[in-house]
Design a protein around this motif. Structure first.
Motif, PDB file in Angstrom:
ATOM      1  N   ARG A  46     -18.560 -37.600 -35.434  1.00 39.77           N
ATOM      2  CA  ARG A  46     -18.646 -37.352 -36.870  1.00 39.77           C
ATOM      3  C   ARG A  46     -17.996 -36.022 -37.236  1.00 39.77           C
ATOM      4  O   ARG A  46     -18.028 -35.064 -36.459  1.00 39.77           O
ATOM      5  N   LEU A  47     -17.477 -35.968 -38.445  1.00 42.01           N
ATOM      6  CA  LEU A  47     -16.828 -34.762 -38.933  1.00 42.01           C
ATOM      7  C   LEU A  47     -17.779 -33.566 -38.906  1.00 42.01           C
ATOM      8  O   LEU A  47     -17.414 -32.491 -38.417  1.00 42.01           O
ATOM      9  N   ASP A  48     -19.010 -33.741 -39.434  1.00 40.36           N
ATOM     10  CA  ASP A  48     -19.929 -32.602 -39.496  1.00 40.36           C
ATOM     11  C   ASP A  48     -20.328 -32.118 -38.104  1.00 40.36           C
ATOM     12  O   ASP A  48     -20.451 -30.908 -37.856  1.00 40.36           O
ATOM     13  N   LYS A  49     -20.521 -33.052 -37.182  1.00 36.89           N
ATOM     14  CA  LYS A  49     -20.920 -32.675 -35.824  1.00 36.89           C
ATOM     15  C   LYS A  49     -19.800 -31.940 -35.097  1.00 36.89           C
ATOM     16  O   LYS A  49     -20.032 -30.918 -34.429  1.00 36.89           O
ATOM     17  N   VAL A  50     -18.582 -32.432 -35.230  1.00 42.44           N
ATOM     18  CA  VAL A  50     -17.436 -31.784 -34.574  1.00 42.44           C
ATOM     19  C   VAL A  50     -17.234 -30.379 -35.123  1.00 42.44           C
ATOM     20  O   VAL A  50     -17.018 -29.419 -34.367  1.00 42.44           O
ATOM     21  N   LEU A  51     -17.343 -30.230 -36.450  1.00 41.50           N
ATOM     22  CA  LEU A  51     -17.168 -28.907 -37.045  1.00 41.50           C
ATOM     23  C   LEU A  51     -18.280 -27.946 -36.612  1.00 41.50           C
ATOM     24  O   LEU A  51     -18.034 -26.756 -36.407  1.00 41.50           O
ATOM     25  N   ALA A  52     -19.506 -28.457 -36.457  1.00 42.54           N
ATOM     26  CA  ALA A  52     -20.609 -27.608 -36.005  1.00 42.54           C
ATOM     27  C   ALA A  52     -20.367 -27.113 -34.588  1.00 42.54           C
ATOM     28  O   ALA A  52     -20.752 -25.994 -34.224  1.00 42.54           O
ATOM     29  N   GLN A  53     -19.726 -27.943 -33.762  1.00 43.47           N
ATOM     30  CA  GLN A  53     -19.409 -27.542 -32.392  1.00 43.47           C
ATOM     31  C   GLN A  53     -18.263 -26.542 -32.357  1.00 43.47           C
ATOM     32  O   GLN A  53     -18.242 -25.636 -31.511  1.00 43.47           O
ATOM     33  N   GLU A  54     -17.326 -26.674 -33.283  1.00 41.84           N
ATOM     34  CA  GLU A  54     -16.158 -25.786 -33.301  1.00 41.84           C
ATOM     35  C   GLU A  54     -16.438 -24.471 -34.029  1.00 41.84           C
ATOM     36  O   GLU A  54     -15.958 -23.417 -33.608  1.00 41.84           O
TER      37      GLU A  54
END
Length: 303
Positions: free
Chosen positions: A15-23
Motif C-alpha cells: 500500500r502507498l501509505d505503508k510504503v511511505l511510512a517505511q521510507e
C-alpha cells in the motif's frame, strides 16, 4: 518551511501509505494518511488513495506543509482514566495517540485531552509536557502516570530515577526462544547512521530490560518485558539487538511482519508509591482489541 520528499519505487511493495511510512520514518503512518487525503501526495503526478498498490518505477512526491505553531489547548478527547486522586492520574493510553505536543504533532495529544479533563497538572520545564513524567510511544498502548502538582512530579520522577516503580509491557516479537527468560543490559543512544533511530551504542545511556517468554507461535513469540531503566524506544531497540524485533514495528522491525497499526507493544502493569501516603498502588489493563485478535490468529497456527 514546507518540505518536499521524492521517492522512486524500485523493489518496495504494498500500500502507498505503508510504503511511505517505511521510507519516511520521521512521519507516522497516520500523518502520511492525512497528507494523502489532503492531496499532498502525488503518484506519477496524480492523487491516489492510501490503499493504492505501488509499482516499480512509480515517482512519488510528498509535500509536507509548514506545521502550525505549538499551542497548549484543551481538547475534548475521551480518556480512559484508570485511577485519580489529589496527586496523580493513571491513564490507559490508546494506540495511535501521541503523549504531548511536538513539532510533528501540535495537537490532539494526551496532554490536550488532560487539559480539558483537569486544571491541575504539574508544570514541566519544557512547557509542553504538563503532568508528564514518563512517556510511551505513539503506537504503544497502555498505562501512564500523570502528576497533578509539583510534589507529585518530584515523587514520581524520584521513583523513576531510583527504579522503585513497576513497569511491565507485553509484546509480540519475531522469532522463537530457547530460553524462558533473560536480561538485556546494553547502552542506548541516538543511532549515528540514522538520527531518526536509537540503537545500542558504546558509550550510550545505561539500559536494562528483563524479559520473560509467555507463549510461542510459528515465527513469533509473546513476551513480557520489565523495564529497569526507561530509555527512548528501549524495548524496541533491545529486542532488535538480540534478534527478536517487535512485530509491526515500522522503525526497527522487518518489512514482512504482522498487520497492525504499528508495533505490538502494550504497557500492561504500572506500579508506584502514592506521593502523599506512600501506599503502593498497582494497576493493570488488558491489551487492545487488535493485539488480542492477533494473538487469537497466532494461537490457531499452533493447532
Amino acid at each position: 518551511m514546507p518540505t518536499n520528499h521524492e521517492i522512486v519505487i524500485s523493489d518496495q511493495k504494498g500500500r502507498l501509505d505503508k510504503v511511505l511510512a517505511q521510507e519516511l520514518t520521521d512521519l507516522s503512518r497516520s500523518r502520511i494518511q492525512e497528507l494523502i487525503t489532503e492531496g499532498n501526495v502525488l503518484v506519477n503526478e496524480k492523487s491516489e488513495k492510501s490503499s493504492y498498490k505501488v509499482n516499480a518505477g512509480d515517482k512519488i512526491i510528498v509535500h509536507e506543509p509548514k506545521l502550525k505553531p505549538l499551542s497548549l489547548e484543551a481538547e475534548n478527547i475521551p480518556l480512559d482514566i484508570v485511577y485519580e486522586d489529589q496527586d496523580v492520574i493513571v491513564v490507559n493510553k490508546p494506540q495511535g495517540m501521541v503523549v504531548h505536543p511536538s513539532a510533528g504533532h501540535p495537537d490532539h495529544t494526551l496532554v490536550n485531552a488532560l487539559l480539558f479533563h483537569t486544571k491541575e497538572l504539574a508544570q514541566s520545564p519544557e512547557g509542553f509536557r504538563p503532568g508528564i513524567v514518563h512517556r510511551i510511544d505513539k503506537d504503544t498502548s497502555g498505562l501512564l502516570m500523570i502528576a497533578k502538582n509539583p510534589k507529585a512530579r518530584a515523587s514520581l520522577e524520584d521513583q523513576l530515577a531510583h527504579k522503585t516503580n513497576k513497569r511491565v509491557y507485553l509484546a509480540i516479537v519475531h522469532g522463537n526462544f530457547t530460553e524462558s527468560n533473560g536480561t538485556i543490559t546494553a547502552p542506548i543512544a541516538r543511532n549515528p547512521q540514522d538520527r531518526k533511530k536509537m540503537a545500542v551504542v558504546e558509550g550510550g545511556k545505561y539500559a536494562v530490560t528483563h524479559f520473560k517468554v509467555l507463549e510461542q507461535f510459528p515465527g513469533y513469540s509473546l513476551i513480557s518485558c520489565r523495564l529497569e531503566t526507561g530509555r527512548t524506544h528501549q524495548i524496541r531497540v533491545h529486542m532488535k539487538y538480540i534478534g527478536h524485533p517487535l512485530a509491526g514495528d515500522p522503525l526497527y522491525g522487518p518489512k514482512k511482519t504482522l498487520k497492525g497499526n504499528g508495533q505490538f507493544l502494550h504497557a500492561e502493569i504500572l506500579g508506584f508509591k502514592q506521593p502523599t501516603t506512600g501506599k503502593l498502588l498497582e494497576f493493570s489493563r488488558p491489551v487492545p482489541k487488535i493485539f488480542e485478535d492477533t494473538l487469537t490468529k497466532l494461537r490457531r497456527l499452533k493447532k
